[in-house]
Design an enzyme around this catalytic site. Structure first.
Site, PDB file in Angstrom:
ATOM      1  CB  SER B 164       4.415  57.668  73.601  1.00  0.00           C
ATOM      2  OG  SER B 164       4.000  56.927  72.380  1.00  0.00           O
ATOM      3  CG  ASP B 330      10.120  52.406  72.871  1.00  0.00           C
ATOM      4  OD1 ASP B 330       9.516  51.774  71.728  1.00  0.00           O
ATOM      5  OD2 ASP B 330      10.043  53.484  73.102  1.00  0.00           O
ATOM      6  CG  HIS B 363       6.466  52.770  73.313  1.00  0.00           C
ATOM      7  ND1 HIS B 363       7.352  53.986  73.190  1.00  0.00           N
ATOM      8  CD2 HIS B 363       5.290  53.399  73.452  1.00  0.00           C
ATOM      9  CE1 HIS B 363       6.492  54.845  73.319  1.00  0.00           C
ATOM     10  NE2 HIS B 363       5.247  54.417  73.346  1.00  0.00           N
TER      11      HIS B 363
END
Lengths: 196, 392
Positions: B164, B330, B363
């Site tokens: 991320s 995601d 995610h």
């Protein structure tokens, strides 16, 4: 572990140190062989993430992607040779894939099952059944074709057949520039060496 | 080091007073840090932790970059919050990032709130920064990490990895110091924050700033904390970290400890109760202003724009070996964005691999059990380590 005969034949067509893209590289067996024996810059494209992960573990560079839609990420002439081993009949759009390979690299090696082999012709003629093992609807080949079909498609796409070789029972015959009619009649699988 | 998975354990921080951060391992950068905004910060403190031994050649260092709400404890418990390692399946002895082979370093990011200098820290005159803290960027975070790694006496890193926002730092490392990174793993990340990303984080920032306890950013000086606003920010963001199919699988429309809806605004549904818990437990461990600054840094992240509008320019001629991972469900940083980064790296002639892991976990999958992902990371790192000449 001994290498597959068709892999050894493909390796023999590739110059040392070449930049090579193997489309549908699986777990990277062929690319690994190419790197060890020819010192090539080996890259792969593979649809399955599990197989791509295995290729990674061999130290190869592999992009998980779909040859039908993702070949456009590679710039023109970014490779010396592109390989499509036993995968073109599985593509949704074989003509698009082959033309993309010809854009990415000046030389293309493509191997596939030859539907033109005489027992297959005979089966369709005599039994009226498709010679797709085991059943026509089980086959992963979306576009079965003959050696002559593929040479003709390549020509339409501006790719010249430099050489061709038969593969029968895992044994690769000599690469020749010609003899397509006989090859189309007798070969179980065919390897074509195409160039722009 | 015991790294059992304790991610769901909540920490012993029930009241409004933050415990002292002084006990954490820190290093003060030897020189002022120049920032993208034009200002510079003096006496920057970097809070960090390490696992595994640095080898004699100093070639086996792995830098782990954390995400928005992460910290410098990917491989061991946070002594302050009591929360367990946040990447226990990926880092540790015998794990894909094997601490018997690699020297793993993790820092808290610049602008963070786990010991590194940020808006909750004090200015040189002793007053808390609050929103007088300069706005920082991902590139600033990486500049701080580079100065920190230099101060440790480590010339180059074997690997930089992160998920991320951690992945953004990985890319930025490879751009700022390609000669100092052997291989890079940006995971579940993007080279460019999308309008949708900015929109969700703006909702969170507005929730914080609408809380009267925010006090125009100076709540620490007033002895208050905008917990309600920060909790709402976390709830909104958390929705984007999970997939619709995972929400349906885990909660669907199931009711929370009741047989029927209550005709009230209680948490009738399990998903409401879950989100409220996410918000509540978050405010115990995170600073609201840090949330503003770090989300802003992500919003400003656009590697292509920073390199003449063409992402490939950022990486031209880079010797770094890249391995990208994305996760099919995601929708925060979708796989298509990782494929765009892959395309740019290919165009730049960089050695790149990209694997999209099939999962319904959204995610957050990069933090959860994903055997295919873990095996692929292990394979890539092992092969890269052999190329680098690091013993197995």
């Amino acid at each position: 572990m001994s290498a597959r005969a068709d892999h050894i034949a493909i390796v023999s067509r590739i110059p040392a140190g070449a930049r090579v893209l193997d489309v549908g590289c699986g777990d990277g067996e062929l690319l690994g062989l190419l790197r060890e024996s020819k010192g090539v810059d080996a890259r792969g494209l593979e649809l399955s993430s599990d197989l791509a992960g295995k290729a990674l573990a061999r130290g190869l560079s592999v992009i998980q992607g779909d040859a039908d839609s993702d070949l456009d990420i590679f710039p023109d002439d970014s490779f010396d040779v592109a390989i499509l081993s036993k995968a073109i009949q599985q593509m949704r759009d074989p003509a698009h894939v082959l033309s993309q390979l010809g854009r990415i690299a000046p030389e293309v090696l493509v191997s596939f099952r030859n539907l033109g082999r005489w027992p297959r012709r005979l089966q369709l003629l005599s039994k009226g059944r498709m010679p797709a093992p085991p059943l026509w609807h089980d086959s992963d080949a979306l576009h079965p074709c003959t050696a002559s079909d593929m040479v003709s498609l390549a020509r339409e796409l501006g790719l010249t057949t430099q050489a061709m070789a038969p593969v029968d029972d895992g044994v690769v015959g000599k690469f020749r520039n010609g003899g397509l009619v006989r090859l189309n009649w007798s070969a179980d699988e065919v390897i074509l060496h195409l160039s722009r | 080091m015991d790294i059992r998975h304790e991610a769901h354990r909540t920490g012993p921080m029930p009241d409004a007073t933050r415990p002292s951060l002084d006990a954490l391992r820190k290093l003060t950068l030897p020189a002022p840090l120049a920032l993208d905004c034009g200002e510079s910060l003096e006496e920057v403190e970097i809070a960090y932790e390490t696992w595994g031994e640095l080898n004699a050649d100093r070639t086996n260092a792995v830098l782990v970059c954390h995400a928005l709400t992460g910290d410098q404890y990917p491989a061991g418990p946070n002594p302050l919050t009591g929360r367990g390692a946040w990447w226990p399946r990926l880092i540790g002895p015998g794990k894909p990032v094997d601490t018997r082979r690699f020297h793993v370093i993790a820092t808290n990011v610049l602008g963070g709130c786990m010991g590194t200098t940020g808006p909750a820290s004090s200015r040189p005159d002793g007053r808390p920064w609050g929103t007088d803290f300069p706005v920082i960027t991902i590139a600033d975070m990486v500049r701080a990490q580079r100065a920190f790694v230099d101060a440790l006496g480590i010339d180059s890193l074997f690997c930089v990895l992160g998920g991320s926002m951690g992945g953004m730092q990985v890319m930025e490392w490879a751009v700022q110091a390609p000669e100092k990174v052997f291989c890079a793993l940006p995971i579940a990340s993007t080279a460019r924050h999308s309008a949708q990303n900015i929109a969700f984080y703006e909702v969170g920032r507005q929730a914080i700033m609408a809380d009267p306890d925010w006090c125009e950013g100076h709540y620490i000086a007033r002895g208050r904390r905008p917990d309600r606003g920060l909790a709402v920010a976390r709830m909104a963001a958390h929705i984007t970290y999970v997939s619709e199919s995972a929400l349906k699988r885990k909660f669907d429309r199931d009711l929370q400890d009741r047989a029927a809806t209550s005709f009230s605004f209680d948490a009738d549904f399990q998903i409401e109760s879950y989100l409220r818990h996410q918000g509540r437990s978050f405010v115990d461990r995170f600073d609201a202003n840090s949330y503003l600054y770090v989300t802003r840094a992500m919003d400003y992240f656009d590697l292509g724009a920073a390199h003449g509008g063409r992402l490939a320019n950022a990486f031209a001629g880079s010797p770094v070996r890249f391995c990208l991972f994305s996760f099919s469900s995601d929708w925060h940083y979708p796989p298509a964005e990782a494929m765009e980064l892959t395309r740019a790296l290919v165009a730049a002639g960089v050695d790149v691999s990209h694997i999209e892991i099939e999962t319904d976990k959204g995610h957050d999958a990069f933090l959860l059990e994903e055997p295919g992902f873990e095996a692929a990371v292990a394979g890539f790192l092992d092969a890269s380590a052999r190329q680098r000449g690091l013993a197995g």
